[in-house]
Design a protein around this motif. Sequence first.
Motif, PDB file in Angstrom:
ATOM      1  N   ARG A  63       0.864  -1.183   0.000  1.00 26.21           N
ATOM      2  CA  ARG A  63       0.000   0.000   0.000  1.00 26.21           C
ATOM      3  C   ARG A  63       0.899   1.231   0.000  1.00 26.21           C
ATOM      4  O   ARG A  63       1.896   1.274   0.728  1.00 26.21           O
ATOM      5  CB  ARG A  63      -0.889   0.049   1.246  1.00 26.21           C
TER       6      ARG A  63
ATOM      7  N   ARG B 133      -8.140   3.554   6.693  1.00 29.10           N
ATOM      8  CA  ARG B 133      -8.425   2.125   6.894  1.00 29.10           C
ATOM      9  C   ARG B 133      -9.730   1.698   6.238  1.00 29.10           C
ATOM     10  O   ARG B 133      -9.912   0.523   5.934  1.00 29.10           O
ATOM     11  CB  ARG B 133      -8.448   1.811   8.385  1.00 29.10           C
TER      12      ARG B 133
ATOM     13  N   PRO C 287     -11.233   1.648  -0.062  1.00 22.64           N
ATOM     14  CA  PRO C 287     -11.372   0.383  -0.799  1.00 22.64           C
ATOM     15  C   PRO C 287     -10.007  -0.205  -1.145  1.00 22.64           C
ATOM     16  O   PRO C 287      -9.098   0.511  -1.560  1.00 22.64           O
ATOM     17  CB  PRO C 287     -12.147   0.782  -2.048  1.00 22.64           C
ATOM     18  N   ASP C 288      -9.891  -1.501  -0.998  1.00 22.26           N
ATOM     19  CA  ASP C 288      -8.601  -2.162  -1.192  1.00 22.26           C
ATOM     20  C   ASP C 288      -8.146  -2.206  -2.643  1.00 22.26           C
ATOM     21  O   ASP C 288      -6.960  -2.405  -2.905  1.00 22.26           O
ATOM     22  CB  ASP C 288      -8.640  -3.563  -0.579  1.00 22.26           C
ATOM     23  N   GLU C 289      -9.058  -2.008  -3.589  1.00 26.03           N
ATOM     24  CA  GLU C 289      -8.618  -1.975  -4.987  1.00 26.03           C
ATOM     25  C   GLU C 289      -7.767  -0.747  -5.285  1.00 26.03           C
ATOM     26  O   GLU C 289      -7.085  -0.688  -6.299  1.00 26.03           O
ATOM     27  CB  GLU C 289      -9.794  -2.087  -5.969  1.00 26.03           C
TER      28      GLU C 289
ATOM     29  N   GLY D  95      -4.587   0.785  -4.667  1.00 25.90           N
ATOM     30  CA  GLY D  95      -3.270   0.463  -4.117  1.00 25.90           C
ATOM     31  C   GLY D  95      -2.505   1.678  -3.639  1.00 25.90           C
ATOM     32  O   GLY D  95      -1.721   1.608  -2.699  1.00 25.90           O
TER      33      GLY D  95
ATOM     34  N   ALA E 293       1.271  -4.117   3.551  1.00 29.50           N
ATOM     35  CA  ALA E 293      -0.052  -4.491   4.050  1.00 29.50           C
ATOM     36  C   ALA E 293      -0.892  -4.951   2.871  1.00 29.50           C
ATOM     37  O   ALA E 293      -0.823  -4.367   1.784  1.00 29.50           O
ATOM     38  CB  ALA E 293      -0.715  -3.314   4.751  1.00 29.50           C
ATOM     39  N   GLU E 294      -1.695  -5.965   3.084  1.00 24.98           N
ATOM     40  CA  GLU E 294      -2.575  -6.476   2.035  1.00 24.98           C
ATOM     41  C   GLU E 294      -3.807  -5.600   1.845  1.00 24.98           C
ATOM     42  O   GLU E 294      -4.369  -5.548   0.759  1.00 24.98           O
ATOM     43  CB  GLU E 294      -3.019  -7.907   2.381  1.00 24.98           C
ATOM     44  N   THR E 295      -4.216  -4.935   2.916  1.00 24.87           N
ATOM     45  CA  THR E 295      -5.422  -4.110   2.881  1.00 24.87           C
ATOM     46  C   THR E 295      -5.139  -2.781   3.572  1.00 24.87           C
ATOM     47  O   THR E 295      -4.185  -2.660   4.348  1.00 24.87           O
ATOM     48  CB  THR E 295      -6.587  -4.798   3.629  1.00 24.87           C
ATOM     49  N   TRP E 296      -5.992  -1.800   3.328  1.00 27.41           N
ATOM     50  CA  TRP E 296      -5.859  -0.526   4.023  1.00 27.41           C
ATOM     51  C   TRP E 296      -6.157  -0.687   5.506  1.00 27.41           C
ATOM     52  O   TRP E 296      -5.608   0.035   6.329  1.00 27.41           O
ATOM     53  CB  TRP E 296      -6.757   0.536   3.393  1.00 27.41           C
ATOM     54  N   ALA E 297      -7.000  -1.647   5.840  1.00 22.10           N
ATOM     55  CA  ALA E 297      -7.291  -1.900   7.259  1.00 22.10           C
ATOM     56  C   ALA E 297      -6.042  -2.345   8.013  1.00 22.10           C
ATOM     57  O   ALA E 297      -5.953  -2.188   9.228  1.00 22.10           O
ATOM     58  CB  ALA E 297      -8.392  -2.954   7.394  1.00 22.10           C
TER      59      ALA E 297
END
Length: 174
Positions: A2, A93, A96-98, A100, A146-150
């Motif tokens: 990210r 957080r 949206p995870d799309e 990047g 990190a794989e996700t913003w969360a």
Amino acid sequence: MRRLILLRHAKSDRPAGVRDLERPLNKRGKRAAPVVGERIAAEGLRPDLALVSPAQRTRETWAAVKGALGDPREETVPEIYEAAAEDVLAAIRAAPDEAGTLIVVGHNPGLGDLAVMLAGQGPRGLRALLASEFPTAAFAVIDFEAETWAGVAPNRGRLEHFVRPRDIDPALAG
């Protein structure tokens, strides 16, 4: 990975009788914002999504910057207006995870505090400079494994860039 770009709004005016939310950029801010946008683009930084405070000065800053960045998708996020670092982090957080690469256009002290809170790694001198100031129209770039913003968390980011307008053009110092 990210990538987070934190961009403080450019220098604003304080006209009498104008509410804080409606304060526009001043002449220096109007000169600095497009120059900063060009620098962000020159660094190869292309956000997928922009989270922008609803304040007039942040919206004007973003309008002057976004064209150089390929005009990414944007969302106005009321929760980041004059927000504390933790509130800005909550908005990040929830992104949206799309997306990047995310750019947040906001305010101090929350934005500067957040940058210091997140940047646990990176060049020591650059982190020290970041901790000492986050002037108007400055931007910080922080990368996360990190794989996700969360999954973005304090001290887990690596500070890759911290650029102040005067680093680009000394005439923009102030």
